[in-house]
Enzyme design. Sequence first.
Site, short mmCIF file in Angstrom:
data_model
loop_
_atom_site.label_atom_id
_atom_site.label_comp_id
_atom_site.label_asym_id
_atom_site.label_seq_id
_atom_site.Cartn_x
_atom_site.Cartn_y
_atom_site.Cartn_z
N SER A 93 0.88 -1.18 0.00
CA SER A 93 0.00 0.00 0.00
C SER A 93 0.90 1.22 0.00
CB SER A 93 -0.85 -0.01 1.28
OG SER A 93 -1.50 1.23 1.47
N TYR B 47 -1.94 -0.85 10.61
CA TYR B 47 -1.94 -1.19 9.18
C TYR B 47 -0.66 -0.68 8.52
CZ TYR B 47 -3.73 -1.21 4.30
OH TYR B 47 -3.91 -1.41 2.94
P1 NAP Z 1 -11.25 -5.99 -0.07
O1 NAP Z 1 -12.13 -5.58 -1.18
O2 NAP Z 1 -11.65 -5.75 1.33
O3 NAP Z 1 -10.84 -7.54 -0.27
C1 NAP Z 1 -9.97 -8.14 0.63
C2 NAP Z 1 -9.70 -9.54 0.16
O4 NAP Z 1 -8.80 -10.17 1.10
C3 NAP Z 1 -10.95 -10.37 0.10
O5 NAP Z 1 -10.87 -11.24 -1.02
C4 NAP Z 1 -10.89 -11.18 1.39
O6 NAP Z 1 -11.55 -12.41 1.20
C5 NAP Z 1 -9.39 -11.37 1.57
N1 NAP Z 1 -9.00 -11.57 2.96
C6 NAP Z 1 -9.13 -10.71 3.98
N2 NAP Z 1 -8.66 -11.26 5.11
C7 NAP Z 1 -8.25 -12.49 4.80
C8 NAP Z 1 -7.66 -13.56 5.51
N3 NAP Z 1 -7.41 -13.45 6.82
N4 NAP Z 1 -7.33 -14.70 4.86
C9 NAP Z 1 -7.59 -14.83 3.54
N5 NAP Z 1 -8.12 -13.85 2.80
C10 NAP Z 1 -8.45 -12.71 3.42
O7 NAP Z 1 -9.83 -5.27 -0.20
P2 NAP Z 1 -9.03 -4.73 -1.46
O8 NAP Z 1 -9.21 -3.27 -1.50
O9 NAP Z 1 -9.31 -5.55 -2.66
O10 NAP Z 1 -7.56 -4.99 -0.91
C11 NAP Z 1 -6.68 -5.96 -1.45
C12 NAP Z 1 -5.27 -5.63 -0.96
O11 NAP Z 1 -4.91 -4.32 -1.42
C13 NAP Z 1 -5.13 -5.62 0.56
O12 NAP Z 1 -3.89 -6.18 0.92
C14 NAP Z 1 -5.14 -4.14 0.89
O13 NAP Z 1 -4.46 -3.85 2.08
C15 NAP Z 1 -4.45 -3.56 -0.31
N6 NAP Z 1 -4.76 -2.15 -0.54
C16 NAP Z 1 -6.04 -1.74 -0.75
C17 NAP Z 1 -6.27 -0.37 -0.93
C18 NAP Z 1 -7.65 0.17 -1.15
O14 NAP Z 1 -7.82 1.41 -1.04
N7 NAP Z 1 -8.64 -0.61 -1.47
C19 NAP Z 1 -5.19 0.54 -0.94
C20 NAP Z 1 -3.92 0.05 -0.73
C21 NAP Z 1 -3.70 -1.28 -0.53
P3 NAP Z 1 -12.43 -13.12 2.36
O15 NAP Z 1 -13.16 -12.04 3.07
O16 NAP Z 1 -13.28 -14.09 1.63
O17 NAP Z 1 -11.41 -13.82 3.21
#
Ligand code: NAP
Length: 263
Positions: free
Chosen positions: A147, A160
Amino acid sequence: MMPGEHKPGPLSGKHALVTGGGRGIGAAIARALLEQGAAVSLLGRNRQTLDAAARELAAVGEVACFAADVADSDAVAAAFAAAARRGTVDILVNNAGQAHSAPFLKTDAQLWREMLSVNLEGTFHCTRAALPGMLEKGWGRVVNIASTAGLTGYAYVSAYCAAKHGVIGLTRALALELATKGVTVNAVCPGYTDTDMVRETVANIVQKTARNPEQARAELTAGNPQKRLIAPEEVAGAVVWLCLPQSSAMNGQAIAVAGGEIM
Ligand code: NAP
């Protein structure tokens, strides 16, 4: 696509495993890897979410699902052993993550541990599970979705931020350790991206402050010089590029996909 059929492309013959591949950024990464010819395994906690994503992606390529919590090392080992029956995991995308916010003095030990165990230790467990197969083949790609919070600080997300800084430290150290082994390790660092995670953050801001959803969203996009959220597909594009055979000199990098927010 018929079972066993792969879309031809530069990643044909490669098996990619995407953690958190059932929705959000992970689902976009899974689709983009399939479009380049890889066979893709999705891993997440929720079997129904994974199956729904797999049904949608079935038109693009061959997908299988494995349910596991990345914070649970035994569950990760079992899921990777099952996934390996489809062939060695050549490409690992450590994308599963969670972002909970709280002022530092309201960040109790449980929240602290949760952020570190999912975001940082999950990356550790999955990489340990996938790496032996890559080393045996002498080819591999590990892409960690960190991130911008791994590159700089943000208020109210200390746990985080610490976890994502840890992911980037792990990326850099492992990249050096594996540099002569045919395996590259890189991080992709999205800014605020249009997924459930940001929708939850907006809801949280609305609940805890006097702001309405538009104001909360504007607050998140204010730091991006392009004044917008990143699209999951834009993050996926950077991931796929790092996985291509011609990206073998890309190693130990932490690439911001954030409209110029970090430079
Ligand atoms: P999201 O829409 O909340 O999806 C999160 C994903 O991670 C889901 O598929 C969830 O699946 C899985 N997950 C969460 N906890 C888990 C666990 N303990 N074991 C296995 N799977 C798990 O989030 P996103 O925005 O797509 O984020 C994806 C990545 O990008 C993350 O690492 C996040 O920190 C990073 N990121 C996101 C943003 C943003 O603004 N969206 C910005 C920077 C970085 P289940 O719930 O089915 O387990």
